[in-house]
Design a protein around this motif. Sequence first.
Motif, PDB file in Angstrom:
ATOM      1  N   GLN A   2     -17.521  -7.754   6.498  1.00 11.54           N
ATOM      2  CA  GLN A   2     -17.299  -7.697   5.370  1.00 11.54           C
ATOM      3  C   GLN A   2     -15.598  -7.351   5.021  1.00 11.54           C
ATOM      4  O   GLN A   2     -14.961  -6.640   5.978  1.00 11.54           O
ATOM      5  N   ASN A   3     -15.038  -8.258   4.101  1.00 12.39           N
ATOM      6  CA  ASN A   3     -13.566  -7.937   3.865  1.00 12.39           C
ATOM      7  C   ASN A   3     -13.442  -7.616   2.317  1.00 12.39           C
ATOM      8  O   ASN A   3     -14.206  -7.824   1.451  1.00 12.39           O
ATOM      9  N   THR A   4     -12.148  -7.139   2.355  1.00  9.51           N
ATOM     10  CA  THR A   4     -11.639  -6.661   0.899  1.00  9.51           C
ATOM     11  C   THR A   4     -10.380  -7.693   0.840  1.00  9.51           C
ATOM     12  O   THR A   4      -9.456  -7.465   1.482  1.00  9.51           O
ATOM     13  N   ASP A  30     -18.092  -9.589   0.615  1.00  6.23           N
ATOM     14  CA  ASP A  30     -16.702  -9.175   0.194  1.00  6.23           C
ATOM     15  C   ASP A  30     -16.366  -8.545  -1.034  1.00  6.23           C
ATOM     16  O   ASP A  30     -17.266  -8.371  -1.743  1.00  6.23           O
ATOM     17  N   THR A  31     -15.233  -7.873  -0.995  1.00  4.44           N
ATOM     18  CA  THR A  31     -14.911  -7.039  -2.051  1.00  4.44           C
ATOM     19  C   THR A  31     -13.646  -7.754  -2.703  1.00  4.44           C
ATOM     20  O   THR A  31     -12.737  -7.914  -1.783  1.00  4.44           O
ATOM     21  N   ILE A  33     -10.505  -7.310  -5.198  1.00  2.31           N
ATOM     22  CA  ILE A  33      -9.840  -6.289  -6.200  1.00  2.31           C
ATOM     23  C   ILE A  33      -8.663  -7.212  -6.829  1.00  2.31           C
ATOM     24  O   ILE A  33      -7.647  -7.739  -6.324  1.00  2.31           O
ATOM     25  N   ASP A 121      -9.391   3.270  -2.977  1.00  2.01           N
ATOM     26  CA  ASP A 121     -10.325   3.057  -2.296  1.00  2.01           C
ATOM     27  C   ASP A 121     -10.746   4.106  -1.195  1.00  2.01           C
ATOM     28  O   ASP A 121      -9.938   5.152  -1.088  1.00  2.01           O
ATOM     29  N   ASN A 219      -5.917 -10.481   2.209  1.00  2.00           N
ATOM     30  CA  ASN A 219      -6.689  -9.378   3.237  1.00  2.00           C
ATOM     31  C   ASN A 219      -6.144  -7.881   3.255  1.00  2.00           C
ATOM     32  O   ASN A 219      -5.048  -8.134   3.810  1.00  2.00           O
TER      33      ASN A 219
END
Length: 243
Positions: A2-4, A30-31, A33, A121, A219
């Motif tokens: 999982q990456n944001t 992934d998220t 923003i 977060d 990232n």
Amino acid sequence: MQNTFVIGDIHGGLKALLQVLNKIKVTEEDTLIFVGDYVDGWSESAQVIEFLIDLSEKINCIFIKGNHDVWCENWLKKDQVNPTWYMHGGKETIDSYEGFSAEEKKQHFAFFEKMPLYYLDDKNRLFLHAGFTSMHGVEKEIFKENFYFDRTLWEMALAANQKIDSNSTFYPKRVQHYKEIFIGHTPTLNFNVETPMNALNIWNVDTGAAFTGKICAMNVATKQYVQSDKLPSLYPNEKGRNK
């Protein structure tokens, strides 16, 4: 894994947005923003909003509200044109809504209306469009407009960055509350920089998509980033906000 990813100002540049999403190879795990300013500039503002609404049904997305989004939201709500907005990309946004039904505009208004002004977060990383002024942090900010208009946070960080480290008693109190802060709003092109900038614990990911620059996706953990092509090359018959 999982990456944001944090994504900078878009300003109606759907072609550029698609480029960066393809480059980071975003997955359903992934998220994303987004730090605001989805509209005003290039010709596909309404199409950007339509795309983001669809995207949010497939991927976890957080959409922060920017100043241009506030202007567009008010227009969708009241059908009244703010002269300042009109001169700063509003005309192109209004034109992009040609052919959209009243129901579709209503859906877009609801999308803008529910956007938060900031997001914190679980790792104490703060995301917002512009800045804040309270030394006690965002929860104590009196003037909510600062979240999408303030430039003093970034200006302060740039001024202090070369002279101070995080252990100093003079390290600015308002940034001490957060591990990192991610912003847009002030194009890095203003400082003759085409890539994301870092000062103190603040990352500015607005790399000038409204003008002659690019959209950036970073990232948040690794700070690796990708960028689109320059927007004028993707919209060669337009000026964006380069008027």
